[in-house]
Design an enzyme around this catalytic site. Sequence first.
Site, mmCIF file in Angstrom:
data_model
loop_
_atom_site.group_PDB
_atom_site.id
_atom_site.type_symbol
_atom_site.label_atom_id
_atom_site.label_comp_id
_atom_site.label_asym_id
_atom_site.label_seq_id
_atom_site.Cartn_x
_atom_site.Cartn_y
_atom_site.Cartn_z
ATOM 1 N N HIS B 48 42.778 -7.611 56.220
ATOM 2 C CA HIS B 48 42.509 -8.137 54.889
ATOM 3 C C HIS B 48 42.524 -9.674 54.893
ATOM 4 O O HIS B 48 41.662 -10.310 54.295
ATOM 5 C CB HIS B 48 43.563 -7.594 53.930
ATOM 6 C CG HIS B 48 43.407 -8.097 52.530
ATOM 7 N ND1 HIS B 48 42.481 -7.565 51.677
ATOM 8 C CD2 HIS B 48 44.030 -9.089 51.870
ATOM 9 C CE1 HIS B 48 42.542 -8.217 50.521
ATOM 10 N NE2 HIS B 48 43.485 -9.146 50.605
ATOM 11 N N GLU B 70 39.173 -2.828 57.307
ATOM 12 C CA GLU B 70 40.113 -2.700 56.195
ATOM 13 C C GLU B 70 39.934 -1.352 55.494
ATOM 14 O O GLU B 70 40.910 -0.681 55.170
ATOM 15 C CB GLU B 70 39.852 -3.864 55.226
ATOM 16 C CG GLU B 70 40.841 -4.000 54.118
ATOM 17 C CD GLU B 70 40.329 -4.965 53.064
ATOM 18 O OE1 GLU B 70 40.882 -6.048 52.944
ATOM 19 O OE2 GLU B 70 39.356 -4.631 52.367
ATOM 20 N N ASN B 411 48.515 -6.824 90.297
ATOM 21 C CA ASN B 411 48.824 -6.176 91.559
ATOM 22 C C ASN B 411 49.447 -4.810 91.343
ATOM 23 O O ASN B 411 49.108 -3.851 92.020
ATOM 24 C CB ASN B 411 49.804 -7.039 92.361
ATOM 25 C CG ASN B 411 49.070 -8.000 93.271
ATOM 26 O OD1 ASN B 411 47.915 -7.770 93.617
ATOM 27 N ND2 ASN B 411 49.725 -9.071 93.636
#
Lengths: 120, 722
Positions: B48, B70, B411
């Site tokens: 919003h 929204e 990793n």
Amino acid sequence: MPGKVLVVDDATFMRAMIKDILTANGYEVVGEATNGVEALVRYEELRPDLVTMDITMPEMDGVTAVKQLMSRYPDAKIIMVSAMGQQALVVDAIQAGAKDFVVKPFDVNRFLEAVRRAMG
Amino acid sequence: MSSDMTQYLAVFLDEVGEQIQKLEEGILALERDHHDREVLHSLFRAAHTIKGSSAAMGFERMSRLTHGMEEVLDRLRKGEASVTVEVVDLLLACLDALKAMKEEVIVHGQEITDPSELIARLERQGCRDVPASAGSLSTPPGRSDQAKGILLNEYERRILRQAALHGVEPYIVTVRVVPGCPMKGVRAFMVTRALEELGEVVGSRPSAEELEKEQFDETFSLIVLSHEDPDRLRNTVASILDIAAVDVAPWKEEVSQDEEGSPTSETRISQEPRGPSRAPEGAQRVNQTVRVDVERLDELMNLVGELVIDRIRLTRINKELAGRFNHDRLIDELMETSRHIGRITNELQAQIMKARMLPIDQLFSRFPRMVRDLARQAGKQVEFLMEGRETELDRTVIEQISDPLIHLLRNAVDHGIETPEERLKAGKPAKGVIRLRASHEENSIVIIVEDDGRGIDLDRVKAKALALGLVSEEQLERMSDQEITELVFLPGFSTAERTSDVSGRGVGMDIVRNNIQAIGGSVRIRTQRGTGTRVILKLPLTLAIMRALLVGVGEGTYALPLGSVQEIIRTRPEEVHFINQQAVILLRQEVLPILSLAGLLGLDGGQLPDGDLLCVVAISGDSKLGLVVDRLIGEQEVVIKSLGSYLGDVPGISGATILGDGRVGLILDVGRLIWMAADSRGRERRADRGIPHRTASLQPSEVVPYRVTEEPGEREEVGYAR
């Protein structure tokens, strides 16, 4: 009780919006200012019944402008137009003598209510 | 965007950035718990907010997209639709589009990404019917239990008693603000202020501080002493905007049941029906903050640094005076004063350090999404857990560890965690776990990146190290598993056979280690085949001040960071042996190369002094070196000052500090010194300013021969892999 209003805001968009709301509700926007310094000059010149004051502005911010205005014109009626999260600044402004505040994005009726109360 | 709006652009972008962060956190939280209504509310608010501000700024595409989000979020939070994996993915796609648009606004001044397809998907999502079992529709938030009374403290009671003697009426004014009142804390302030014009506000519930921080629902109470009649008080408060109801009642004192019998000074006030509902336990505290320019904090830290230096000097002068004039009253007083200054300076230093601290969450909050995306790309299932997000450390440290942590997490996902099939075959759950933990440990911060994956394949590490010529067969045989594991820290090392597009971007474990060591930290790896890998980073709390061992060489004083000092030993000349002209000693069965610090720094020819040798065992990573010094001066806190750009990069020196006697001491860069020592041509190279700084931190030459690194461009994939 309609009256003369000075709209202070550095955003054209906000000024236009506030002006539209006020005009549509019978108030007369006698002037606009884009920063605190300009607000002081225009106030002196126009002696409006009410000022709507943005807080974050270049040159001179709204809170400083309120302090200066109130020291010269203790009867000045000022409504702060604040953004969210500026609680501390709003408190400063009210301590300095601002009558009320609204928080952007504000509800039109609430804004008008604040204007009405501040003028009354 | 009209030209007048440009000045709002930065603010707008900042705000959009914050909201995007909130959206990201929220969507990921939603993925974990599909029913978290709080999260839905906050997501809705974030969408919003962006919608409103982007519309105001004239970014129509952004506004349309957030409008669509929204709508969907609104239905979700009202329980009219339910959260599914599909919805989460769609929201994440929208989030990515928002991020892209934000970048486009920065670069091009307008959005370029076309959100139409996403908006269409959002609309379809919005139209979807509610499953009948959508369940509990949003119920109004339950009023928390109303406190039965108000406890007064001794101060308030005294005033009230005083007032009673003067016949002033105390009232309790209970105020309710309208629901959703903006800045209710300021409203409470206005109410207090208005009442103060009519009388004296003695106390409030919640406390004035809590009121200011908006730690109340909609109701709060003020205890007011006033000659005015209740109606006047009521009308005054009621004339304030956003006040829904006001109640004014006289109060009467009543000793609280619980407190009876105990020598308490608290009193309970009978409460009118609409009592203040206390902020619930654990409610989010909205701290009042002031934004301060980081530079100002750094400047403050510098000033405190100066103070620390003066304090040290003062102590020194004091000691000298005390030695010269025994038991002089003035000197005792001076001693006391300087001790006091010492305490205050310490406190000041601690407070400023605190102000420079940020919760590590600032950094951590970016990771869940990153890990999620990496796992998706790699086709792996990963549960990512974070602990200690509130752990605070110096902002400069946070900046420095961002890249290393990203690399370690990559990793872990790429090389650590196996594919679901592999895991199942190995008898593990299909979903791997990666843990990121931060915690305090004495004067440092420990960050652990841990996975329950396949661990590092030591045989492959050995093969690779041999192939690269980093070690010889015999050396490998002598090395422990731990030493072999840490070969991955050597520059240019990688066992990756296959490179994903995320790891292997040129940031290898050597860079991770160098980055961490550059800020005075250390890295360790613990790994077990088939069980997982744990990387432990130990970091200093701050980079501004450190504890150091001061040593003297010739005329000069040098500071060794205490973290790099293992021990101090005294060696007899006959204990020194020579291997390939390198002086070494045996320290607990371990060969330790020793070098004169003066020689290493190029102050003299490097010959060892006659007689007993004073040797500081310096350590960096796994590498050790015995530094022969002339004098030991002591342990001290030193303020790190940069050498300044005109001196540039001086090999072996990382900075300077001002000593107690006002002279300048140089801070030694132990990692670099060991590197210089290990480099057989160290002495020639010292003069050469072209040395790449911290190219490698090396094992002493006895353990691993140094290999000159190639140009970065020629370096092969350097991620460590198993």
